[in-house]
Design an enzyme around this catalytic site. Structure first.
Site, mmCIF file in Angstrom:
data_model
loop_
_atom_site.group_PDB
_atom_site.id
_atom_site.type_symbol
_atom_site.label_atom_id
_atom_site.label_comp_id
_atom_site.label_asym_id
_atom_site.label_seq_id
_atom_site.Cartn_x
_atom_site.Cartn_y
_atom_site.Cartn_z
ATOM 1 N N TYR A 228 47.206 -61.378 -11.656
ATOM 2 C CA TYR A 228 46.766 -62.767 -11.486
ATOM 3 C C TYR A 228 45.310 -62.929 -11.954
ATOM 4 C CZ TYR A 228 45.452 -67.154 -9.185
ATOM 5 O OH TYR A 228 44.983 -68.435 -8.923
ATOM 6 N N LYS B 126 44.094 -65.300 -15.151
ATOM 7 C CA LYS B 126 43.199 -66.452 -15.019
ATOM 8 C C LYS B 126 41.880 -66.209 -15.767
ATOM 9 C CE LYS B 126 45.622 -69.415 -12.523
ATOM 10 N NZ LYS B 126 46.103 -70.685 -13.116
HETATM 11 N N1 LIG Z 1 47.169 -73.340 -4.841
HETATM 12 C C1 LIG Z 1 46.001 -72.723 -4.875
HETATM 13 O O1 LIG Z 1 45.392 -72.380 -3.832
HETATM 14 C C2 LIG Z 1 45.341 -72.436 -6.202
HETATM 15 C C3 LIG Z 1 44.116 -71.765 -6.253
HETATM 16 C C4 LIG Z 1 43.537 -71.515 -7.493
HETATM 17 C C5 LIG Z 1 44.166 -71.918 -8.652
HETATM 18 N N2 LIG Z 1 45.366 -72.562 -8.571
HETATM 19 C C6 LIG Z 1 46.017 -72.980 -9.799
HETATM 20 O O2 LIG Z 1 46.165 -74.391 -9.772
HETATM 21 C C7 LIG Z 1 47.333 -74.760 -10.498
HETATM 22 C C8 LIG Z 1 48.200 -75.676 -9.629
HETATM 23 O O3 LIG Z 1 48.462 -75.067 -8.393
HETATM 24 P P1 LIG Z 1 49.517 -75.734 -7.392
HETATM 25 O O4 LIG Z 1 49.253 -75.208 -6.044
HETATM 26 O O5 LIG Z 1 49.574 -77.193 -7.647
HETATM 27 O O6 LIG Z 1 50.865 -75.044 -7.950
HETATM 28 P P2 LIG Z 1 52.374 -75.536 -7.728
HETATM 29 O O7 LIG Z 1 52.468 -76.514 -6.608
HETATM 30 O O8 LIG Z 1 53.211 -74.287 -7.671
HETATM 31 O O9 LIG Z 1 52.688 -76.331 -9.085
HETATM 32 C C9 LIG Z 1 52.941 -75.678 -10.301
HETATM 33 C C10 LIG Z 1 54.083 -76.404 -10.984
HETATM 34 O O10 LIG Z 1 54.339 -75.774 -12.263
HETATM 35 C C11 LIG Z 1 55.750 -75.557 -12.364
HETATM 36 N N3 LIG Z 1 56.048 -74.459 -13.281
HETATM 37 C C12 LIG Z 1 56.026 -73.134 -13.001
HETATM 38 N N4 LIG Z 1 56.404 -72.428 -14.076
HETATM 39 C C13 LIG Z 1 56.670 -73.313 -15.061
HETATM 40 C C14 LIG Z 1 57.119 -73.183 -16.403
HETATM 41 N N5 LIG Z 1 57.357 -71.980 -16.958
HETATM 42 N N6 LIG Z 1 57.309 -74.298 -17.127
HETATM 43 C C15 LIG Z 1 57.077 -75.520 -16.567
HETATM 44 N N7 LIG Z 1 56.659 -75.717 -15.316
HETATM 45 C C16 LIG Z 1 56.448 -74.613 -14.556
HETATM 46 C C17 LIG Z 1 56.167 -75.259 -10.939
HETATM 47 O O11 LIG Z 1 57.558 -75.369 -10.757
HETATM 48 P P3 LIG Z 1 58.264 -74.431 -9.617
HETATM 49 O O12 LIG Z 1 57.606 -74.790 -8.328
HETATM 50 O O13 LIG Z 1 59.695 -74.846 -9.718
HETATM 51 O O14 LIG Z 1 58.008 -73.017 -10.037
HETATM 52 C C18 LIG Z 1 55.396 -76.329 -10.183
HETATM 53 O O15 LIG Z 1 56.060 -77.557 -10.192
HETATM 54 C C19 LIG Z 1 48.006 -73.465 -10.925
HETATM 55 O O16 LIG Z 1 47.622 -73.147 -12.255
HETATM 56 C C20 LIG Z 1 47.438 -72.458 -9.953
HETATM 57 O O17 LIG Z 1 47.444 -71.131 -10.453
HETATM 58 C C21 LIG Z 1 45.960 -72.845 -7.381
#
Ligand SMILES: NC(=O)c1ccc[n+]([C@@H]2O[C@H](COP(=O)([O-])OP(=O)(O)OC[C@H]3O[C@@H](n4cnc5c(N)ncnc54)[C@H](OP(=O)(O)O)[C@@H]3O)[C@@H](O)[C@H]2O)c1
Length: 234
Positions: A152, A156
């Protein structure tokens, strides 16, 4: 509040926590929105909520799927002004010496290849238009390798470096490329996974969406190649 009146914004991961918050922020700013995720059904409610938005399915890891989706978005809206690369994900794993290929490939594919695929497909449209804004989502964890999180953290970190290369390639063409480094987001999934932590210290998705909106706006026209920390109070 910045305005993006009539500009076309392509949001990946639009069905997720940050994707939905960003779609609402861009809609409030007057943008026209292409909602992209791999599960079209998961976008139905958001599409109905945001007047004039359109939903598109793509597996962002697959170049052919991205090419087909970007062609559909361009055909529907006629242009793509902003690319918000929000799709991504996280998994803990074993120590590096016990990490199987599939775990390594999964994080690199989901977090880095997706951004590479969308950028290289959308940028030719931005070059033809003579302008564009790209916002990528890296993570605070990109800045320092953590135990049991190497795939991860590396994936990133790659997003930061890719952002810098893209910004350098297009700095003379009114195409800006920046990324944000979120700390822990206040999401239902994180609350369930870390029930004992103080979630008031975390970043609300709507607050992060405001930063993405700023980077897409004219107010940030001279900002490119930046990695913006958004840590809340954590
Ligand atoms: N959450 C945190 O605390 C956090 C912290 C730091 C950085 N981030 C980053 O912030 C971003 C958003 O986070 P979030 O919490 O909003 O994530 P999330 O709720 O899991 O949303 C990500 C979305 O992308 C979709 N997705 C996954 N693989 C895909 C693919 N191959 N093609 C198309 N769509 C795809 C997921 O679908 P499925 O759910 O069906 O897989 C989901 O709808 C991410 O890049 C994450 O790494 C998050």
């Amino acid at each position: 509040m910045p305005t993006l009146d009539g500009r076309v914004v392509l949001i990946t991961g639009a069905a997720g926590n940050l994707g939905q918050a960003s779609a609402r922020a861009f809609a409030t700013a007057g943008a026209r929105i292409a909602l992209v995720d791999h599960n079209l059904d998961a976008l139905t409610g958001l599409q109905a909520e945001i007047h004039g938005s359109a939903a598109f399915a793509a597996d962002l890891i697959q170049p052919e799927s991205v090419a087909a989706m970007v062609a559909q978005v361009h055909q529907h809206f006629g242009r793509i002004d902003v690319l918000a690369n929000i799709a991504g994900g996280f998994t803990m794993g074993p120590a590096v010496h016990e990490t199987p290929d599939r775990d390594w490939d999964r994080m690199l594919d989901l977090n880095a290849r997706t951004v590479f695929n969308t950028c290289r497909t959308v940028i030719p449209h931005m070059l033809a238009q003579g302008s564009g804004r790209i916002i990528n989502v890296a993570a605070r964890a990109a800045l320092e390798g953590k135990a049991h999180m190497a795939p991860y953290c590396v994936s990133k970190a790659a997003v930061i470096t890719l952002t810098e290369s893209l910004a350098a390639e297009h700095k003379d063409r009114d195409i800006t490329v920046n990324c944000i480094l979120p700390g822990t987001l206040d999401t239902p999934q994180n609350r369930a996974a870390m029930p004992d932590q103080d979630h008031t210290q975390w970043v609300p998705p709507a607050a992060l969406a405001d930063v993405i909106l700023f980077l897409a706006s004219d107010a940030a026209r001279c900002v490119t190649g930046a990695a913006v920390p958004v840590y809340g109070r954590s």
